[in-house]
Design a protein around this motif. Structure first.
Motif, PDB file in Angstrom:
ATOM      1  N   MET A 181       0.845  -1.190   0.000  1.00 37.41           N
ATOM      2  CA  MET A 181       0.000   0.000   0.000  1.00 37.41           C
ATOM      3  C   MET A 181       0.883   1.244   0.000  1.00 37.41           C
ATOM      4  N   GLU A 182       0.620   2.142  -0.912  1.00 35.96           N
ATOM      5  CA  GLU A 182       1.395   3.373  -1.024  1.00 35.96           C
ATOM      6  C   GLU A 182       0.546   4.569  -0.582  1.00 35.96           C
ATOM      7  N   PRO A 183       1.021   5.346   0.385  1.00 36.16           N
ATOM      8  CA  PRO A 183       0.259   6.525   0.810  1.00 36.16           C
ATOM      9  C   PRO A 183       0.291   7.606  -0.269  1.00 36.16           C
ATOM     10  N   ASP A 184      -0.791   8.367  -0.345  1.00 35.10           N
ATOM     11  CA  ASP A 184      -0.804   9.464  -1.319  1.00 35.10           C
ATOM     12  C   ASP A 184      -0.833  10.819  -0.623  1.00 35.10           C
ATOM     13  N   GLY A 185      -0.538  10.820   0.668  1.00 37.07           N
ATOM     14  CA  GLY A 185      -0.489  12.069   1.400  1.00 37.07           C
ATOM     15  C   GLY A 185      -0.097  11.834   2.842  1.00 37.07           C
ATOM     16  N   ALA A 186       0.158  12.907   3.572  1.00 33.04           N
ATOM     17  CA  ALA A 186       0.547  12.818   4.986  1.00 33.04           C
ATOM     18  C   ALA A 186      -0.612  13.246   5.865  1.00 33.04           C
ATOM     19  N   LEU A 187      -0.685  12.666   7.054  1.00 36.12           N
ATOM     20  CA  LEU A 187      -1.777  12.973   7.973  1.00 36.12           C
ATOM     21  C   LEU A 187      -1.784  14.450   8.345  1.00 36.12           C
TER      22      LEU A 187
END
Length: 263
Positions: A1-7
């Protein structure tokens, strides 16, 4: 799974879900403290936060669960209670929500979390449809039938350890707490106090757990009837056995056999 943004870059969200992790195997343990202020901020923005399984440990580090009802994987519930004494832990529950903070039991309870979110943002009709498509029982609310009793043994009290061994090998006999105390050379009152201090259980509760655990195994793996099992595990009255079994597992012996029998 690749994140597309930061929290920290999140502007608008309905739900934040925290994934579970294996104890001692978190790849980036230093990242957990960094999540704390971000989760607190999102909660202040009225964003629901869900913690799956052991992720409840991460959510509890925020302090948001203090004084709130929560649950986690039953296998680590004692550790959770010791680590976060201010949280109102309900280890029997598959899912809890208190003040927008959602916690679930063992990892597969994520399916119940999904149904819970669908109901919040969709409808009960949609929940019923999804539960049928994905073969999830929406009425299952307790982890209790799945709990395998574990007994504290590394307490260092030799006399209590001797009593534990005797109870675990003689559970089928008519045992009294006074007789067990006498066997290990302690007064009954002193024995009860030391046993509770060493095991976190009273002697009678410990004995009941041993007997019920053996009964579960016989219900799962044999065709013996309830009366036979009652006597095999040390009870004289099947009515007493049935009541204790239901209290500890939340199922009757027959319901337990129907659900878990391997025959």
């Amino acid at each position: 799974m690749e994140p597309d943004g930061a929290l920290e870059d999140l502007k608008d969200a309905d739900v934040i879900l925290i994934a579970p992790y294996l104890f001692g195997a978190h790849r980036y343990p230093e990242a957990i403290p960094e999540l704390v202020p971000l989760l607190i901020h999102q909660h202040k923005q009225k964003v629901r936060i869900g913690a799956v399984c052991t992720a409840a440990f991460i959510l509890a580090q925020t302090g948001l669960l203090d004084g709130r009802i929560a649950t986690t994987n039953w296998q680590v519930s004692k550790t959770f209670i010791q680590t976060f004494p201010n949280v109102l832990v309900k280890p029997d529950r598959i899912l809890t929500e208190d003040n927008g903070l959602i916690c679930t039991g063992a990892a597969t309870s994520q399916y119940h979390l999904a149904l819970h979110i669908i109901e919040r943002f969709g409808s009960k009709a949609l929940v019923r449809a999804c539960s049928k498509v994905f073969l999830v029982d929406p009425c299952r609310v307790s982890q209790t039938p799945y709990i395998i009793a574990s007994f504290k043994k590394n307490h260092g009290d030799d006399k209590i350890a001797e009593a534990q061994r005797w109870m675990e090998t003689s559970y089928q006999d008519t045992l009294t707490i006074d007789a067990i105390a006498e066997r290990v050379g302690l007064s009954s009152r002193h024995f009860k106090r030391r046993f509770k201090m060493a095991t976190d259980e009273t002697p009678i509760a410990y004995l009941h757990q041993i007997r019920i655990e053996v009964a579960k195994q016989k219900l799962e793996g044999t065709r013996k009837n309830i009366d036979e099992i009652t006597h095999l595990v040390g009870y004289e009255d099947s009515g007493t056995f049935r009541r204790l079994f239901k209290r500890i597992t939340s199922l009757s012996p027959r319901e337990y056999r129907d659900r878990f029998s391997t025959l």
